[in-house]
Scaffold this motif. Structure first.
Motif, PDB file in Angstrom:
ATOM      1  N   TRP A 205      56.113 -51.534 -10.110  1.00 17.08           N
ATOM      2  CA  TRP A 205      55.891 -51.496 -11.553  1.00 17.08           C
ATOM      3  C   TRP A 205      56.110 -50.058 -12.016  1.00 17.08           C
ATOM      4  CZ3 TRP A 205      53.800 -54.984  -8.402  1.00 17.08           C
ATOM      5  CH2 TRP A 205      53.705 -56.297  -8.848  1.00 17.08           C
ATOM      6  N   ASP A 206      57.182 -49.834 -12.786  1.00 20.58           N
ATOM      7  CA  ASP A 206      57.538 -48.486 -13.213  1.00 20.58           C
ATOM      8  C   ASP A 206      58.044 -48.547 -14.649  1.00 20.58           C
ATOM      9  OD1 ASP A 206      57.921 -45.684 -12.808  1.00 20.58           O
ATOM     10  OD2 ASP A 206      60.069 -46.026 -12.546  1.00 20.58           O
ATOM     11  N   GLY A 207      57.457 -47.717 -15.527  1.00 19.81           N
ATOM     12  CA  GLY A 207      57.872 -47.699 -16.927  1.00 19.81           C
ATOM     13  C   GLY A 207      57.646 -49.014 -17.634  1.00 19.81           C
ATOM     14  N   GLY A 208      56.591 -49.721 -17.239  1.00 18.62           N
ATOM     15  CA  GLY A 208      56.284 -50.997 -17.886  1.00 18.62           C
ATOM     16  C   GLY A 208      57.153 -52.143 -17.425  1.00 18.62           C
ATOM     17  N   MET A 209      58.006 -51.925 -16.416  1.00 13.10           N
ATOM     18  CA  MET A 209      58.898 -52.967 -15.926  1.00 13.10           C
ATOM     19  C   MET A 209      58.650 -53.213 -14.440  1.00 13.10           C
ATOM     20  SD  MET A 209      62.520 -51.938 -17.734  1.00 13.10           S
ATOM     21  CE  MET A 209      63.327 -53.351 -16.946  1.00 13.10           C
TER      22      MET A 209
ATOM     23  N   GLU B 111      53.391 -41.868  -8.025  1.00 16.91           N
ATOM     24  CA  GLU B 111      51.962 -41.773  -8.314  1.00 16.91           C
ATOM     25  C   GLU B 111      51.171 -42.937  -7.735  1.00 16.91           C
ATOM     26  OE1 GLU B 111      51.708 -41.326 -12.543  1.00 16.91           O
ATOM     27  OE2 GLU B 111      52.487 -39.290 -12.495  1.00 16.91           O
ATOM     28  N   VAL B 112      51.496 -43.238  -6.486  1.00 18.18           N
ATOM     29  CA  VAL B 112      50.733 -44.256  -5.776  1.00 18.18           C
ATOM     30  C   VAL B 112      49.483 -43.582  -5.221  1.00 18.18           C
ATOM     31  CG1 VAL B 112      50.747 -45.865  -3.839  1.00 18.18           C
ATOM     32  CG2 VAL B 112      52.816 -45.544  -5.220  1.00 18.18           C
TER      33      VAL B 112
ATOM     34  N   GLY C 288      42.773 -50.143 -11.106  1.00 13.32           N
ATOM     35  CA  GLY C 288      42.729 -51.411 -10.406  1.00 13.32           C
ATOM     36  C   GLY C 288      43.986 -52.245 -10.547  1.00 13.32           C
ATOM     37  N   SER C 289      44.891 -51.851 -11.431  1.00 15.65           N
ATOM     38  CA  SER C 289      46.124 -52.601 -11.588  1.00 15.65           C
ATOM     39  C   SER C 289      47.049 -52.333 -10.404  1.00 15.65           C
ATOM     40  CB  SER C 289      46.825 -52.232 -12.891  1.00 15.65           C
ATOM     41  OG  SER C 289      47.146 -50.846 -12.913  1.00 15.65           O
ATOM     42  N   GLU C 290      47.942 -53.279 -10.137  1.00 13.34           N
ATOM     43  CA  GLU C 290      48.836 -53.155  -8.994  1.00 13.34           C
ATOM     44  C   GLU C 290      50.012 -52.255  -9.336  1.00 13.34           C
ATOM     45  OE1 GLU C 290      51.441 -56.220  -6.258  1.00 13.34           O
ATOM     46  OE2 GLU C 290      49.442 -56.852  -6.938  1.00 13.34           O
ATOM     47  N   ARG C 291      50.278 -51.290  -8.450  1.00 12.36           N
ATOM     48  CA  ARG C 291      51.373 -50.356  -8.659  1.00 12.36           C
ATOM     49  C   ARG C 291      52.600 -50.736  -7.838  1.00 12.36           C
ATOM     50  NH1 ARG C 291      54.392 -47.109 -11.721  1.00 12.36           N
ATOM     51  NH2 ARG C 291      54.722 -45.026 -10.888  1.00 12.36           N
ATOM     52  N   MET C 292      52.368 -51.155  -6.592  1.00 10.37           N
ATOM     53  CA  MET C 292      53.472 -51.440  -5.698  1.00 10.37           C
ATOM     54  C   MET C 292      53.035 -52.439  -4.645  1.00 10.37           C
ATOM     55  SD  MET C 292      55.612 -48.689  -3.363  1.00 10.37           S
ATOM     56  CE  MET C 292      55.918 -47.646  -4.791  1.00 10.37           C
ATOM     57  N   ARG C 293      53.968 -53.289  -4.237  1.00 10.46           N
ATOM     58  CA  ARG C 293      53.723 -54.225  -3.148  1.00 10.46           C
ATOM     59  C   ARG C 293      54.875 -54.086  -2.150  1.00 10.46           C
ATOM     60  NH1 ARG C 293      51.312 -60.197  -3.645  1.00 10.46           N
ATOM     61  NH2 ARG C 293      50.063 -58.997  -5.122  1.00 10.46           N
ATOM     62  N   LEU C 294      54.526 -53.940  -0.878  1.00 16.24           N
ATOM     63  CA  LEU C 294      55.511 -53.773   0.183  1.00 16.24           C
ATOM     64  C   LEU C 294      55.419 -54.960   1.132  1.00 16.24           C
ATOM     65  CD1 LEU C 294      54.708 -50.042   1.071  1.00 16.24           C
ATOM     66  CD2 LEU C 294      56.450 -50.851  -0.502  1.00 16.24           C
TER      67      LEU C 294
END
Length: 453
Positions: free
Chosen positions: A145-149, A69-70, A126-132
Motif C-alpha cells: 500500500w503506497d500513496g493510497g494505492m 516506512e515499514v 494498525g493498518s496493513e502496510r505490506m504483505r509478503l
C-alpha cells in the motif's frame, strides 16, 4: 550525485561479499562521495547487523522496507516467538520501541525445515502496510500500500519500483554486486540511473567461454554500462568475449604490516589455513594432501582456522581427520579476527577453493609473508600469487601434497616467496584500490556531466 551499492542481502557470517561491499562504502565515504549501501530483504534486526559490520558508516544504509516506512524494520526492537507443541516456530511477532505490534512472520515446514510462509507488516495505526508471500523462504509476491494505492508485485518488480523512486530523487550511479539473475534483471531495468555498474566476481566467470547462465544473460542484454572485475585477466576476457566496457578493481584491499614474524621463528613444518568451512572451499582436499605429506615428513602439521557455514560439512571434515588418525597433527582452532597475524604463525598456506570470487585470504597470507600453495583456478590465484607461491593442477591432491613437502623442505624458496608475497600484497593496499576507484568514479561522473550538457 549519489553512489548506490546494491546488495540483495547483508548479514552475519557471510562470505567476502559483505566485507567487500562494506569496504567500498567506507572508501567512497573517505572520498567525500554521497554513498549508500542499498539492501532489499526484510529483517527486523538489520540496523543492529549493519552497526556491527560498519558502525562508522551506519547512516549510509538504505533498506527497501525502511524506505517504504515499514515500522517492523524501522522500529522493530522486540520479537516474540511463538511455538507449537513440538517447539517448531510458527509465528514471530515484531514490536517497535513503543511495544506496538508492527509485524508478524508466519512459518511452516518444508522437508522438515522451518521456512517463512508469509509476513504482514503494519503501520503504527494498525493498518496493513505490506504483505509478503514466500515459497521456500523466497518472496514470490508483495502487496504494497503506497500513496493510497495497492500495488501487487513480484519481489523483483518491487525492487525496480523502489530503485526507480530512489534514483529519481537525485542523479545516481548504481553499483550492483550481482548474484541472483532475477535481481540482476531488476537492477538492469531501472530507468532513472545515470550509469549502471555491475561487479562480477571471478567465480561468476569460470574460465574462458564458461560464464554462469545468469551473468551470460546480463552481458548479452548490455543493460550495464560498466563491468568491474577483480583481476585484469578477467576484465580482458569479458571485454574480448562480450564487448563489455570493463575495469579491474580488487574487491577488497589488504593492509601490509611493516614487519612480520620471521619464518625461522614460526612453528616448524606448519601449514596454516584461514577459511570458511564450506564445501566450495574443498577443505577435504587440504586434509587429504596434508595426510599424504605427513607420511613423507612426520613433522608436517595443519592448523585450521575459520567460521563454520555448513555444520554437516564441518562434521564430515572432523570424521575425515579421525578416520585418517590425524588428530595429532591436524587441528581445528576456531575463528580468528586477525587473519594476517594468524597466517604469520605458519610456514606456508594452501588454497583449494572450487571457485573463488577473488581470494582475499591469499592477499592476507602474502601480507603476512606466508607462501601460498594453491590449485590453479581462474581467476584469483593465478592472478595474484605469482612468485609468492606455487600453483598445482586443479583437484590434484597428490600434486598438492608433493608441493607442501617440497616447500617445507626448501627454506630458501620460502624466504624468497615470503618477500615476493609482501611486495605483491602492497599492490592491493587501500591506497592502490582507492586510486583505481577514483579513476573509475571520475569517468562515471563525467558521463553524467555529458548527459546534463
Amino acid at each position: 550525485m549519489q553512489h548506490l551499492f546494491l546488495m540483495e542481502f547483508f548479514g552475519r557470517g557471510q562470505s567476502g561479499r559483505s566485507y567487500a561491499v562494506t569496504e567500498r562504502v567506507r572508501l567512497f565515504k573517505n572520498l567525500n562521495k554521497d554513498v549508500k549501501l542499498v539492501t532489499f530483504d526484510y529483517n527486523p534486526q538489520y540496523e543492529e547487523i549493519w552497526r556491527e559490520a560498519a558502525p562508522d558508516v551506519m547512516a549510509h544504509h538504505v533498506n527497501m522496507m525502511d524506505y517504504f516506512e515499514v515500522e517492523a524494520v524501522a522500529g522493530g526492537v522486540r520479537v516474540e516467538r511463538l511455538h507449537d507443541a513440538r517447539q517448531v516456530t510458527i509465528v514471530d511477532k515484531v514490536f517497535n520501541q513503543h511495544d506496538e505490534l508492527v509485524g508478524e512472520i508466519y512459518y511452516g515446514l518444508d522437508n522438515k525445515s522451518v521456512s517463512r510462509r508469509g509476513a504482514i507488516l503494519y503501520n503504527r495505526d494498525g493498518s496493513e502496510r505490506m504483505r509478503l508471500l514466500y515459497v521456500q523462504n523466497k518472496v514470490t509476491q508483495v502487496l504494497l500500500w503506497d500513496g493510497g494505492m495497492l500495488h501487487v508485485l513480484s519481489f523483483e518488480a518491487m525492487v525496480k519500483y523502489f530503485l526507480d523512486k530512489l534514483t529519481a530523487e537525485e542523479p545516481s550511479i548504481m553499483y550492483a554486486d550481482v548474484l541472483e539473475e532475477t535481481m540482476t534483471q531488476a537492477y538492469g531495468s531501472v530507468e532513472n540511473a545515470e550509469v549502471k555498474v555491475a561487479y562480477i566476481h571471478a567465480d561468476h566467470h569460470v574460465a574462458h567461454h564458461q560464464i554462469l547462465v545468469g551473468f551470460r544473460n546480463l552481458l548479452r542484454a548490455k543493460k550495464f554500462d560498466w563491468i568491474v572485475t577483480g583481476t585484469q585477466t578477467q576484465a580482458i576476457d569479458l571485454r574480448t568475449e562480450w564487448g563489455a566496457q570493463t575495469v579491474d578493481i580488487a574487491p577488497a584491499s589488504v593492509t601490509v604490516p611493516d614487519a612480520v614474524t620471521d619464518l625461522a621463528d614460526r612453528r616448524a613444518m606448519s601449514v596454516v589455513v584461514v577459511t570458511r568451512f564450506d564445501r566450495i572451499k574443498r577443505v577435504e582436499d587440504m586434509i587429504a594432501a596434508v595426510v599424504k605429506a605427513h607420511k613423507q615428513n612426520r613433522d608436517i602439521n595443519l592448523q585450521l582456522y575459520g567460521t563454520v557455514s555448513d555444520q554437516a560439512y564441518y562434521t564430515q571434515l572432523q570424521q575425515q581427520i579421525a578416520d585418517a588418525h590425524a588428530t595429532g597433527y591436524i587441528t581445528f582452532n576456531g575463528a580468528t579476527t586477525d587473519a594476517i597475524g594468524t597466517f604469520a604463525t605458519g610456514q606456508v598456506t594452501i588454497f583449494t577453493s572450487r571457485t573463488e570470487g577473488f581470494g582475499r585470504t591469499i592477499l592476507e597470507s602474502e601480507a603476512a609473508g606466508t607462501p601460498v600453495i594453491s590449485y590453479d583456478i581462474d581467476y584469483g590465484p593465478r592472478a595474484i600469487i605469482g612468485k609468492a607461491g606455487k600453483l598445482v593442477a586443479d583437484g590434484d591432491v597428490n600434486a598438492l601434497a608433493n608441493a607442501i613437502v617440497m616447500a617445507l623442505a626448501d627454506k630458501r624458496w620460502r624466504e624468497k616467496a615470503s618477500e615476493a608475497g609482501r611486495e605483491q600484497a602492497r599492490e592491493y593496499d587501500a591506497e592502490h584500490v582507492q586510486a583505481k576507484w577514483l579513476d573509475l568514479i571520475t569517468k562515471l561522473e563525467a558521463t553524467h556531466e555529458n548527459h546534463v550538457d
